[in-house]
Design an enzyme around this catalytic site. Structure first.
Site, PDB file in Angstrom:
ATOM      1  N   ARG A  60       9.872 -12.060  10.572  1.00 53.05           N
ATOM      2  CA  ARG A  60      10.665 -11.014   9.937  1.00 53.05           C
ATOM      3  C   ARG A  60      11.345 -11.506   8.660  1.00 53.05           C
ATOM      4  NH1 ARG A  60      14.103  -9.973  13.776  1.00 53.05           N
ATOM      5  NH2 ARG A  60      16.041 -10.476  12.703  1.00 53.05           N
ATOM      6  N   TYR A 113      11.040  11.108  -8.132  1.00 47.76           N
ATOM      7  CA  TYR A 113      10.316  11.347  -6.895  1.00 47.76           C
ATOM      8  C   TYR A 113      11.250  12.036  -5.901  1.00 47.76           C
ATOM      9  CZ  TYR A 113       7.791  10.281  -2.555  1.00 47.76           C
ATOM     10  OH  TYR A 113       7.153  10.366  -1.348  1.00 47.76           O
ATOM     11  N   ASP A 185      11.999   2.731 -11.773  1.00 46.66           N
ATOM     12  CA  ASP A 185      10.796   2.883 -10.957  1.00 46.66           C
ATOM     13  C   ASP A 185       9.626   2.997 -11.929  1.00 46.66           C
ATOM     14  OD1 ASP A 185       8.620   3.764  -9.488  1.00 46.66           O
ATOM     15  OD2 ASP A 185       9.782   5.101  -8.213  1.00 46.66           O
ATOM     16  N   LYS A 210       0.192   2.349  -4.731  1.00 51.11           N
ATOM     17  CA  LYS A 210      -0.519   3.045  -5.803  1.00 51.11           C
ATOM     18  C   LYS A 210      -1.409   2.070  -6.586  1.00 51.11           C
ATOM     19  CE  LYS A 210       2.050   6.607  -4.537  1.00 51.11           C
ATOM     20  NZ  LYS A 210       3.112   6.075  -3.681  1.00 51.11           N
TER      21      LYS A 210
END
Length: 394
Positions: A60, A113, A185, A210
């Site tokens: 983790r 977004y 972003d 993406k």
């Protein structure tokens, strides 16, 4: 040692962040399917705990595949460090949760977004964080919204789906003048087309799902910035557990090998198809920063190497059903969300992303009924243009 960042984008995409000599003398990094990592002795454990050894302890908190991908992404974005998350939303949530406290405020440019907007306005507000939205590109409005509780300025560049490009130098300077951190972003631009950190921005976010992954076969997100500023982000990720599997990281690293080649084709296809659509009699308007008709074309030319493969356009004199028939008539591009993969995708934002919004909300977000968004893949531009032309004329 990892490759120096001054190399070209193609070289960094292949070799950046990778060690020359790898376990088993392999060319590719092996996939480390381990949840925990052993120590030979208590002294070795103490070296790790006290910061003298750079190695893994528990999955983790880190994985060798994750480290390799982070080094490569940092090199591509001209950053000191990068923190990879399970998704792009995981990345922005992790950053904001590690930086904000009750009573803090953030200022957003409003073309963003929808899930980023929803998280900030709906969920951060439950923890006492205030989100202020101002018109995209209106720096006077953004400055007026800053007060002594403001902790971060946030924008996309280019924005989705309007492809508005923000003046990054002005954006970064505004943050620094008020001692407020800045986040861009840059998912739609990618590090190939723009590197916001070079303009003085503090953090750059990518949905690596993406263009960075590039094959519509993985989910990932990344925050790039300085090592010191990202330390609390990495620590919180270890607590929240928003990590990727080793296999997923392998896919991302493999996808990045062809990053420059893919982006060259995405840029080429985007420009050619945008120009075709701009001259078509059935198209009312095209949103693409590579066109001189786009409101932020001059800013894009100043700050970007290329303009990407995402295009939005309006079908002239069409209602939502007539617009949907154009989408349905396209044969090569598949009807699907997302963008940036080798396959072209097409969708009607009204239905795909804003169907549950009221007409008033869609108007406020700038989503008309006759809007189509197309993510140009790496197919031959001539074939995509022929297909789009036939769909518009059907």
């Amino acid at each position: 040692m990892p490759l120096a960042e001054h190399r070209g984008a193609g070289t960094l995409a292949v070799h950046g962040g990778e060690l020359k000599h790898k376990p088993g003398d392999s060319i590719s990094d092996p996939i480390f399917c381990a949840s925990t990592y052993a120590f030979d002795s208590t002294d070795e454990l103490l070296d790790y705990v006290e910061g003298r050894a750079d190695r893994e302890e528990y999955g983790r908190y880190g994985n060798p595949n994750e480290r390799a991908v982070e080094r490569k992404l940092a090199a591509l974005d001209a950053a000191e460090d990068a923190v990879v998350f399970g998704t792009g939303m995981g990345a922005i949530v992790g950053l904001l949760m590690s930086k904000l406290n009750s009573g803090d405020e953030i200022v957003f440019f409003d073309q963003c977004y929808r899930r980023s907007r929803e998280f900030c306005a709906k969920h951060l507000s439950r923890f006492g964080v205030v989100t202020r939205e101002v018109p995209t590109g209106d720096f006077a409005a953004m400055e007026a919204a800053i007060n002594d509780r403001t902790r971060m300025l946030i924008s996309e560049s280019p924005t989705n789906p309007h492809l508005t490009v923000v003046d990054l130098e002005q954006f970064a300077a505004l943050g620094k003048s008020h001692e407020v951190e800045t986040l861009i972003d840059a998912t739609l631009a990618t590090p190939f087309n723009v590197q916001p950190l070079r303009f003085g921005v503090d953090y750059v976010l990518h949905s690596a799902t993406k263009y960075l992954g590039g094959h519509n076969d993985l989910l990932a997100g990344v925050i790039c910035g300085s090592r010191e500023q990202l330390e609390p982000v990495r620590n919180l990720r270890g607590i929240m557990g928003g990590i990727n599997s080793a296999h997923n990281l392998y896919l991302l690293q493999r996808g990045l090998k062809t990053f420059e080649l893919r982006m060259q084709r995405h840029n080429e296809n985007g420009q050619r198809i945008a120009e075709f659509l701009a001259g078509h009699p059935r198209v009312e308007r095209v949103y693409y920063p590579g066109l001189s008709s786009h409101p932020t074309h001059d800013v894009a030319c100043r700050t970007m190497q290329g303009f990407g493969g995402l295009i939005s356009f309006l079908v002239k004199d069409a209602d939502w059903r007539e617009t949907a028939r154009v989408v349905d008539a396209v044969k090569l591009a598949r009807i699907a969300p997302s963008l940036g993969g080798v396959e072209s995708l097409i969708e009607q934002p009204l239905i795909m992303s804003y169907y549950n919004c009221t007409p008033e909300e869609r108007c406020r977000f700038g989503i008309p009924d006759n809007m189509i968004r197309m993510s140009c893949g790496i197919e031959n531009a001539e074939d995509l243009i022929e297909d789009l032309g036939a769909a518009l004329e059907a």
